[in-house]
Design a protein around this motif. Structure first.
Motif, mmCIF file in Angstrom:
data_model
loop_
_atom_site.group_PDB
_atom_site.id
_atom_site.type_symbol
_atom_site.label_atom_id
_atom_site.label_comp_id
_atom_site.label_asym_id
_atom_site.label_seq_id
_atom_site.Cartn_x
_atom_site.Cartn_y
_atom_site.Cartn_z
ATOM 1 N N LYS A 185 -25.785 62.034 83.817
ATOM 2 C CA LYS A 185 -25.914 61.029 84.878
ATOM 3 C C LYS A 185 -27.386 60.773 85.202
ATOM 4 C CE LYS A 185 -24.478 59.689 89.477
ATOM 5 N NZ LYS A 185 -23.975 60.111 90.763
ATOM 6 N N ALA A 186 -28.191 61.816 85.235
ATOM 7 C CA ALA A 186 -29.620 61.648 85.503
ATOM 8 C C ALA A 186 -30.273 60.788 84.421
ATOM 9 C CB ALA A 186 -30.300 63.011 85.594
ATOM 10 N N ILE A 187 -29.936 61.046 83.172
ATOM 11 C CA ILE A 187 -30.475 60.242 82.073
ATOM 12 C C ILE A 187 -29.971 58.805 82.170
ATOM 13 C CG2 ILE A 187 -30.381 59.921 79.547
ATOM 14 C CD1 ILE A 187 -30.370 63.033 79.362
ATOM 15 N N TYR A 188 -28.698 58.652 82.498
ATOM 16 C CA TYR A 188 -28.087 57.322 82.581
ATOM 17 C C TYR A 188 -28.781 56.472 83.644
ATOM 18 C CZ TYR A 188 -24.429 53.769 82.406
ATOM 19 O OH TYR A 188 -23.735 52.591 82.240
ATOM 20 N N VAL A 189 -28.947 57.025 84.850
ATOM 21 C CA VAL A 189 -29.543 56.218 85.932
ATOM 22 C C VAL A 189 -31.053 56.073 85.757
ATOM 23 C CG1 VAL A 189 -27.702 56.727 87.585
ATOM 24 C CG2 VAL A 189 -29.779 58.123 87.596
ATOM 25 N N ALA A 190 -31.683 56.950 84.980
ATOM 26 C CA ALA A 190 -33.127 56.828 84.754
ATOM 27 C C ALA A 190 -33.451 55.825 83.653
ATOM 28 C CB ALA A 190 -33.725 58.192 84.401
ATOM 29 N N PHE A 191 -32.630 55.816 82.586
ATOM 30 C CA PHE A 191 -33.009 55.031 81.415
ATOM 31 C C PHE A 191 -32.013 53.950 81.006
ATOM 32 C CE2 PHE A 191 -34.887 59.308 80.859
ATOM 33 C CZ PHE A 191 -36.225 58.947 80.979
ATOM 34 N N ILE A 192 -30.737 54.199 81.168
ATOM 35 C CA ILE A 192 -29.731 53.263 80.652
ATOM 36 C C ILE A 192 -29.430 52.161 81.667
ATOM 37 C CG2 ILE A 192 -27.366 53.031 79.795
ATOM 38 C CD1 ILE A 192 -27.658 55.952 78.771
ATOM 39 N N ASP A 193 -29.136 52.525 82.908
ATOM 40 C CA ASP A 193 -28.805 51.526 83.924
ATOM 41 C C ASP A 193 -29.346 51.933 85.293
ATOM 42 O OD1 ASP A 193 -27.780 49.466 85.425
ATOM 43 O OD2 ASP A 193 -25.668 49.914 85.022
ATOM 44 N N PRO A 194 -30.631 51.709 85.522
ATOM 45 C CA PRO A 194 -31.227 52.055 86.818
ATOM 46 C C PRO A 194 -30.651 51.256 87.993
ATOM 47 C CG PRO A 194 -32.936 51.722 85.157
ATOM 48 C CD PRO A 194 -31.642 51.271 84.555
ATOM 49 N N SER A 195 -29.946 50.173 87.718
ATOM 50 C CA SER A 195 -29.366 49.372 88.809
ATOM 51 C C SER A 195 -28.297 50.146 89.579
ATOM 52 C CB SER A 195 -28.778 48.066 88.269
ATOM 53 O OG SER A 195 -27.595 48.310 87.526
ATOM 54 N N ILE A 196 -27.790 51.220 89.006
ATOM 55 C CA ILE A 196 -26.802 52.060 89.690
ATOM 56 C C ILE A 196 -27.384 52.577 90.997
ATOM 57 C CG2 ILE A 196 -25.542 54.265 89.535
ATOM 58 C CD1 ILE A 196 -24.340 52.088 87.754
ATOM 59 N N VAL A 197 -28.658 52.935 90.985
ATOM 60 C CA VAL A 197 -29.313 53.458 92.191
ATOM 61 C C VAL A 197 -29.289 52.408 93.287
ATOM 62 C CG1 VAL A 197 -31.458 54.369 93.153
ATOM 63 C CG2 VAL A 197 -30.764 55.016 90.836
ATOM 64 N N GLN A 198 -29.685 51.179 92.964
ATOM 65 C CA GLN A 198 -29.719 50.119 93.980
ATOM 66 C C GLN A 198 -28.314 49.769 94.465
ATOM 67 O OE1 GLN A 198 -32.573 49.026 95.455
ATOM 68 N NE2 GLN A 198 -31.096 48.174 96.897
ATOM 69 N N LYS A 199 -27.340 49.781 93.576
ATOM 70 C CA LYS A 199 -25.953 49.507 93.979
ATOM 71 C C LYS A 199 -25.477 50.571 94.972
ATOM 72 C CE LYS A 199 -24.590 47.224 89.687
ATOM 73 N NZ LYS A 199 -23.779 47.309 88.459
ATOM 74 N N THR A 200 -25.849 51.815 94.717
ATOM 75 C CA THR A 200 -25.473 52.903 95.623
ATOM 76 C C THR A 200 -26.150 52.745 96.974
ATOM 77 O OG1 THR A 200 -25.199 54.376 93.729
ATOM 78 C CG2 THR A 200 -25.383 55.415 95.891
#
Length: 184
Positions: free
Chosen positions: A93-108
């Motif tokens: 999950k850390a790799i995913y939100v850092a590199f694959i789809d950082p928009s997850i952070v803003q959505k959260t």
């Protein structure tokens, strides 16, 4: 009857890896469908996790331990499986939100602010900034990693205590004496 005895650590590693892979697949599916913030889905995933752990306990007890499992073995097994799968899921999950789809952070963050407005009504700008910073960290790579591992430890300990008590099956002294006689 020959009793096959495997290492608890090997069993935990195997099933921890399997559950970690299941967690990765479910995480990707939830992120791609934007269901990762749905509480009902989250509760469903907890139930799935508990069900899979029940299967791990039954498999260890029946196939790999002659039908028996002590409370201590069950607790260790459950905790190790949770830690292994939790670390795998948290790192992914850390790799995913850092590199694959950082928009997850803003959505959260947006979801958290929306929920805060629903609960509090009108909020001062400072409160909104605090929510943004807090959830930005929690949903970000570092926060995801820390919270994922800590959650795996806490959830793993609690659910392992409960499931170990439910699934324990210890040999009676009569069963042990029969095994001793067969060995002689």
């Amino acid at each position: 009857m020959e009793i096959k005895k495997t290492s608890l650590a090997n069993h935990a590693m195997t099933y921890g890896l399997y559950l970690g892979i299941v967690s990765i697949v479910l995480t990707v599916a939830l992120f791609m469908t934007d269901l990762f913030l749905n509480q009902a889905v989250g509760m469903g995933l907890i139930l799935v996790s508990i069900g899979l752990l029940c299967w791990v306990f039954l498999d260890f007890r029946k196939k790999h331990n002659g039908g028996y499992m002590t409370f201590a073995e069950g607790f260790k097994l459950g905790l190790l499986v949770n830690i292994i799968s939790g670390v795998i899921a948290a790192v992914f999950k850390a790799i995913y939100v850092a590199f694959i789809d950082p928009s997850i952070v803003q959505k959260t963050v947006d979801f958290a602010i929306e929920e805060a407005y629903k609960q509090q009504g009108d909020m001062p700008d400072e409160a909104v900034e605090i929510v943004e910073k807090m959830y930005g960290f929690i949903a970000g790579p570092t926060g995801s990693l820390i919270i994922g591992i800590v959650s795996a430890l806490i959830f793993g300990a609690i659910i392992s205590l409960i499931l170990a008590a439910i699934f324990k099956k210890e040999q009676s002294m009569f069963d042990r004496s029969e095994i001793m006689e067969e060995a002689e």
